[in-house]
Design an enzyme around this catalytic site. Structure first.
Site, mmCIF file in Angstrom:
data_model
loop_
_atom_site.group_PDB
_atom_site.id
_atom_site.type_symbol
_atom_site.label_atom_id
_atom_site.label_comp_id
_atom_site.label_asym_id
_atom_site.label_seq_id
_atom_site.Cartn_x
_atom_site.Cartn_y
_atom_site.Cartn_z
ATOM 1 C CG PHE A 1 -1.882 1.049 1.216
ATOM 2 C CD1 PHE A 1 -3.099 0.976 0.400
ATOM 3 C CD2 PHE A 1 -1.628 2.429 1.582
ATOM 4 C CE1 PHE A 1 -4.065 2.174 0.250
ATOM 5 C CE2 PHE A 1 -2.428 3.467 1.550
ATOM 6 C CZ PHE A 1 -3.822 3.303 0.708
ATOM 7 C CG ASP B 1 5.591 3.757 1.543
ATOM 8 O OD1 ASP B 1 5.822 4.249 2.614
ATOM 9 O OD2 ASP B 1 4.621 3.734 0.879
ATOM 10 C CE LYS C 1 -0.036 5.620 7.532
ATOM 11 N NZ LYS C 1 -1.341 5.663 7.594
HETATM 12 C C1 LIG Z 1 3.101 2.421 3.517
HETATM 13 C C2 LIG Z 1 2.270 3.606 3.370
HETATM 14 N N1 LIG Z 1 2.582 4.510 2.172
HETATM 15 C C3 LIG Z 1 1.580 5.387 2.158
HETATM 16 C C4 LIG Z 1 0.389 5.742 2.426
HETATM 17 C C5 LIG Z 1 -0.198 6.707 2.231
HETATM 18 O O1 LIG Z 1 -0.202 7.863 2.992
HETATM 19 P P1 LIG Z 1 -1.314 9.114 2.946
HETATM 20 O O2 LIG Z 1 -2.614 8.314 3.607
HETATM 21 O O3 LIG Z 1 -0.832 10.053 4.195
HETATM 22 O O4 LIG Z 1 -1.549 9.632 1.722
HETATM 23 C C6 LIG Z 1 -0.031 4.911 3.639
HETATM 24 C C7 LIG Z 1 -1.085 5.074 4.356
HETATM 25 O O5 LIG Z 1 -1.693 4.188 5.249
HETATM 26 C C8 LIG Z 1 0.852 3.759 3.968
HETATM 27 O O6 LIG Z 1 0.648 2.935 4.868
#
Ligand SMILES: Cc1ncc(COP(=O)(O)O)c(C=O)c1O
Length: 397
Positions: free
Chosen positions: A135, A220, A249
């Site tokens: 994700f 990520d 986050k």
């Molecule tokens: C690993 C990861 N990358 C990217 C995102 C996306 O982040 P945002 O919701 O701040 O756009 C998330 C959100 O849960 C995530 O867990």
């Protein structure tokens, strides 16, 4: 206003693009939340690893109040002092050279996609390999990295050049690399996919593939960053370092901000005009980020997350000996999941009814992301509710 009335208004005004639960919160303090009807909850989800210092942490609240009276925004034509200080601090913690500020995790990943493509362009490289069940966010580029058709199918055609391979299957990643590939992208622990850690051998193998084929390795760390897994950043568990790292986050403690960091020679691919955003965090977010990094360091919270995580995993495995409903306990630090032999959603709803917030991250897995500084008694109270609910779920199942 009573919760029922607030929910009726929400139902009338919002688009139906998010599967929310019927709860409106009005106050938070530490690991505790209160809903609009005055009911108290223990928060084992922290807004999906955002309020990792607990709700309304006094150090964050204070700097937000001060910053609101000092300066908030000047556009991306200029700098703010806090913007520079927070970037220096973050680069130091992450171990990479240069920073781009975004407003969210998805935007940090969009920036990473553009930087990797710009870097690869001279050699005609534009493609990405990322993990199945990964994700990376909901914007079109980040969604293209996200190896889950259920999020993608309604929005095709997606941008070209994205292929997927299973986490921890190095041979499949090697097969997925083509002459057009510019980068491999991975979450060191898959979050939304169900809390699956990447193995050290797999990450070392990705690093080796990148070095051999001249590709960029992108981690990520939007969910795994800032102490969540027991180190400031999850890459520090293995020492296998990416060329680009994205995060968000916990960074802003709930004030929108994300970041994309890169090594000097990779960052050099961007030239003025290549990428930008009007706010990119902003004064309040930089101030919050500085306070978050301060508290994490001062209170040694990554180490605490590690110790508590180990303790909780041992507790879950102990429960598992007498509770057949528990299939597996897994995770890293305070990024934890309990896989069950019964559907997770009814268990989550029963926990909520009993005043504990957890998340059904897959059909059968509950995810726990408690605050890194959770008080021992809040942790014990939350675990007691969970144990009770699981023993009933086990009987029903
Ligand atoms: C690993 C990861 N990358 C990217 C995102 C996306 O982040 P945002 O919701 O701040 O756009 C998330 C959100 O849960 C995530 O867990």
């Amino acid at each position: 206003m009573a919760m029922q009335d607030l929910l009726a208004r929400a139902d009338r005004i919002f688009m139906k693009n998010v599967g929310r639960l019927d709860l409106v919160f009005v106050k938070g303090k530490g690991a505790r939340l209160w809903d609009a009807d005055g009911k108290e909850y223990i928060d084992f989800l922290t807004g999906v690893s955002v309020t990792s210092l607990g709700h309304t942490h006094p150090a964050v609240t204070r700097v937000l109040q001060e910053q609101a009276e000092k300066i908030v925004h000047v556009s991306n034509y200029f700098y703010l002092e806090e913007q520079i200080a927070a970037a220096e601090r973050l680069a130091d913690l992450v171990g990479l050279d240069r920073v781009f500020w975004s407003n969210s995790g998805a935007e940090a990943n969009e920036a990473a996609i553009k930087l990797a493509r710009k870097y690869g362009a001279a050699k005609g490289k534009y493609g990405f390999v990322s993990a199945l069940k990964s994700f990376h966010g909901r914007t079109l580029g980040a969604l293209s990295l996200t190896g889950q058709p259920k999020y993608q199918d309604s929005f095709r055609p997606l941008p070209e050049g994205f292929t997927y391979a299973p986490l921890n299957d190095l041979a499949a990643w090697e097969r997925a690399i083509g002459p057009e590939t510019c980068a491999l992208v991975v979450e060191p622990v898959q979050g939304e996919g169900g809390v699956y850690p990447a193995t050290t051998e797999f990450l070392a193998g990705l690093r080796e593939l990148c070095d051999r084929h001249g590709l960029l390795l992108i981690f990520d760390e939007v969910q795994t960053g800032f102490g969540r897994t027991g180190k400031f950043f999850a890459w520090q568990h293995t020492g296998i370092k990416p060329d680009i790292l994205t995060t968000a986050k916990t960074l802003g403690a709930g004030i929108p901000i994300g970041a994309m960091l890169a090594k000097e020679d990779v960052a050099a691919a961007f030239t003025p005009g290549d990428h930008s955003t009007t706010i990119g965090g902003g004064g309040m977010a930089y101030a919050a980020a500085l306070a978050v990094m301060d508290v994490l360091e001062r209170e040694n919270l990554p180490q605490r997350a590690w110790e508590l995580g180990e303790k909780i995993l041992a507790t879950f495995r102990e429960w598992g000996r007498n509770m057949p409903v528990i299939k597996e306990a897994r995770g890293l630090g305070l990024m934890l999941a309990l896989d069950l032999t019964v559907p997770a959603k009814p268990v989550m709803l029963e926990c909520l009814r009993r005043g504990l917030i957890v998340n059904a991250v897959t059909e059968t897995a509950l995810r726990l992301l408690p605050p890194l500084n959770i008080a021992e008694e809040d942790l014990a109270a939350g675990l007691a509710i969970l144990k009770d609910v699981l023993s009933t779920a086990g009987q029903a199942g």
